[in-house]
Structures are given as structure tokens and as C-alpha cells.
Design an enzyme around this catalytic site. Structure first.
Site, PDB file in Angstrom:
ATOM      1  CD1 TRP A  99      16.916  -4.907   0.351  1.00  0.00           C
ATOM      2  CD2 TRP A  99      15.531  -5.185  -1.381  1.00  0.00           C
ATOM      3  NE1 TRP A  99      15.784  -4.175   0.607  1.00  0.00           N
ATOM      4  CE2 TRP A  99      14.916  -4.323  -0.439  1.00  0.00           C
ATOM      5  CE3 TRP A  99      14.855  -5.512  -2.541  1.00  0.00           C
ATOM      6  CZ2 TRP A  99      13.650  -3.784  -0.637  1.00  0.00           C
ATOM      7  CZ3 TRP A  99      13.583  -4.981  -2.757  1.00  0.00           C
ATOM      8  CH2 TRP A  99      12.992  -4.121  -1.797  1.00  0.00           C
ATOM      9  CG  ASP A 166      22.061  -4.126  -4.569  1.00  0.00           C
ATOM     10  OD1 ASP A 166      22.255  -2.890  -4.597  1.00  0.00           O
ATOM     11  OD2 ASP A 166      20.958  -4.633  -4.260  1.00  0.00           O
ATOM     12  CE  LYS A 190      17.894   2.296  -0.046  1.00  0.00           C
ATOM     13  NZ  LYS A 190      16.714   1.959   0.731  1.00  0.00           N
TER      14      LYS A 190
END
Length: 355
Positions: A99, A166, A190
Site C-alpha cells: 500500500w 495512512d 479495519k
């Protein structure tokens, strides 16, 4: 048989969050209408947005001068939207996984990007340490938790330039000094909510400084000015986020989440280190408390599928590792219980006895 959810995302939510959200889906606030069919501008829904924003600011102690925005598109949209709003000439990125690499790629569409360090050559088994962040960049971007590889930066870095993070897979799992960041973004699926909403915490003073003409929908200022109501927001995910934030507060806030994360991870990692069948995949000092990755030791590699089947029969769900790593991944986000990790450890111990 009871199921134990270790999915990496979308992941498990507290049961009371699911039940409370389900009730509102059937009948929102006694209106006779479903949460799924009300107008986002209905008088009963605005308080949901207001309370969710207020709880985020309270739980993370967000300082004055920052705005909270709810958008769609996940972190993947933020890979582009962040540099579009913040990058003037050059940005620096730390490459710690899939990511982080994607975020870096999208930023290159906007301006010059420097990769200050990477652990790609070691299959992202550690967080780079000895690197220098250039002093002339507009911001330094990090991915705090790497869901695929199981590494985590579990502290607020001190760097000489603005910091962007992030935090999709570890936000609200520990206290964060928001004042050290110009922007924090996180997909909710999440620790925060069902999939469909993304949280952005951005410092107001850094906006509108790039000199570029930003498309209306991609300009953070558009959504700040309209209170995240410029276009139809993801109503149900925002409500489930509100219920989760209420739950986090009842549980004792991010400090309590931090203690639970450390307790859960210790139980599982201690067993990985003890059990002759398994080994961890990353260096111990960088082990994630959210995504606990492990594989069979080389001499037992043929037992990977038998263990997976054994654990599945014991109620473990979602423990298969990402194809980039293989093996197993036990995702232990805020809603994961001590009972759940103990059940996983019991399965690991019992399988060891069969070998």
C-alpha cells in the site's frame, strides 16, 4: 461451532455495533424508515455526522486548526487526493509494503517524489530505520501498519518536515499525537466501521497552497465547507462508525485499545516463538500488533494446508496469509477478543501434538 474472525479487512466489528446498526437499518430512530433509505439531509441524520466527528476529535485529542472529513473511495483514493491537495514541488515516501508502494506511485502523477528508503528487497520484513528525510520536501508520507506483510510503525515519528500517514489498519488502536501530522487518512474497514467510508484528518493551514486548480470533488476544502455533505455520503457506514466510536469510548478510549492490542499480540507471538512448527515472518522489533503473520518452519512446510484445515475446523476464519507472504495471518483489530486469540493458540498447540 463458534467462529473466530481473523479477516484482514473488511474485518470483525464489536457485536453490539453490528446489532445496533442492524436495528437502525430496520427502523432509524423510530422514524418507520430504514437507515438505508433516509435522506442524508434528514434532520435525524445530521446529528450522526456531528457526533462521529466530535468523538474522533475527542478520542484522538485532535487539536484546534484541524478538520475531520468523511469521504468515499477508501485509502486508494487518498493515495492521489493527498498529493493533489498537499504536494507543491516534491514529497518523500517511505516504502514499507504494497500500500505504501501504491501511494508512492499515485503521488508521482502529481509531482516529484523521493523514495527515502525501502525494505522491498527483503520482502518488506522490516521497517527501514537509517534514512534521511530531505528538508526540502512538502511532506513525508508513511504507512503506519502494513496489513499484508505484518510490520507496523507504532509511534509518532519526529521528522523535520510535515508528516502524512495512512493509518487505515491501525487508527484508534493507540494514542496518536495528531499535532505531528499535516494529514492522517484511514479506510474504516479495519478498526472503525464497515467498508464504505474513509476518515481524513487534515490541518486547515496547509490547504490551498499548491497553486493548482483542484477538481471540486477532490478538493478537501469542498468537503470541509459542506461538513462532508457536498455529495451524498455513505450513510450506513458512517452510522456504523459512530457506533464503533461510542464503543471505543465505553471501553476506555485509545489507551485501552492499545493495552488490549499489546495483550493479544503477546499471546499469539509468544506461541509462534515457542511452537516448533511455526516462525514469524518479520523482525521482532517491527512486528505488527494488528496483522500477525507467520509461516510453517521449513521442515514442516508440507503441513501448511493440514494446519489451515485443522484451524478452520476449530472455528478460525480468515487466517490464510496473503499470497505475497504465504502461511498465515491473524488480524487482531480492536474488536478481536482475548478469547479469540486464545482459541487460535489452542489450535496451534493441539496441532503441534499431532505431529
Amino acid at each position: 461451532m463458534k467462529k473466530y474472525n481473523f479477516n484482514a479487512g473488511p474485518s470483525m466489528l464489536p457485536r453490539e455495533v453490528i446489532e445496533n446498526t442492524a436495528r437502525q437499518i430496520l427502523d432509524f430512530n423510530g422514524s418507520g424508515l430504514s437507515l438505508m433509505e433516509i435522506s442524508h439531509r434528514a434532520k435525524d441524520f445530521q446529528p450522526v455526522v456531528d457526533e462521529a466527528m466530535a468523538l474522533i476529535k475527542e478520542l484522538l485529542q485532535v487539536p484546534e486548526g484541524y478538520s475531520v472529513v468523511f469521504l468515499g473511495g477508501g485509502a486508494s483514493l487518498q493515495f492521489y487526493q493527498v498529493p493533489l491537495n498537499l504536494l507543491r514541488t516534491k514529497a518523500a515516501y517511505l516504502n514499507t509494503g504494497t500500500w505504501a508502494k501504491k501511494a508512492l506511485k499515485e503521488a508521482k502523477r502529481v509531482g516529484e517524489v523521493v523514495e527515502v528508503a525501502s525494505s522491498a528487497d527483503a520482502n518488506y520484513t522490516f521497517i527501514p530505520k537509517d534514512y534521511v528525510v530531505p528538508a526540502d520536501v512538502d511532506y513525508f508520507h508513511i504507512t503506519t501498519n502494513n496489513t499484508i506483510y505484518g510490520t507496523e510503525i507504532r509511534k509518532d515519528l519526529d521528522v523535520p518536515v510535515p508528516l502524512v500517514a495512512d493509518m487505515s489498519s491501525d487508527i484508534f488502536s493507540r494514542p496518536v499525537d495528531v499535532s505531528k501530522y499535516d494529514c492522517i487518512y484511514a479506510g474504516a474497514q479495519k478498526n472503525l466501521a464497515m467498508a464504505g467510508v474513509t476518515v481524513i484528518i487534515v490541518k486547515d493551514a496547509v490547504l490551498g497552497q499548491t497553486g493548482r486548480d483542484i477538481p471540486t470533488m477532490l478538493d478537501y476544502r469542498t468537503h470541509i465547507e459542506k461538513g462532508s455533505m457536498f455529495n451524498t455520503p455513505p450513510v450506513v457506514p458512517i452510522y456504523s462508525m459512530l457506533e464503533t466510536l461510542r464503543w471505543v469510548k465505553r471501553m476506555g478510549g485509545v489507551e485501552a485499545m492499545d493495552r488490549l492490542a499489546q495483550e493479544r499480540a503477546k499471546i499469539v507471538y509468544d506461541e509462534i516463538d515457542r511452537n516448533r512448527l511455526f516462525r514469524g515472518t518479520v523482525v521482532k522489533e517491527d512486528r505488527s500488533l494488528m496483522n500477525l503473520c507467520f509461516v510453517m518452519n521449513d521442515e514442516y512446510v508440507e503441513l501448511e494446508k493440514p494446519f489451515f484445515d485443522f484451524a478452520t475446523e476449530r472455528g478460525m476464519v480468515g487466517i490464510k496469509g496473503h499470497r505475497s507472504v504465504g502461511g498465515f495471518r491473524a488480524s487482531c483489530y480492536n474488536a478481536q477478543t482475548i478469547e479469540g486469540v486464545n482459541a487460535l493458540v489452542a489450535a496451534m498447540r493441539d496441532f503441534e501434538k499431532t505431529v
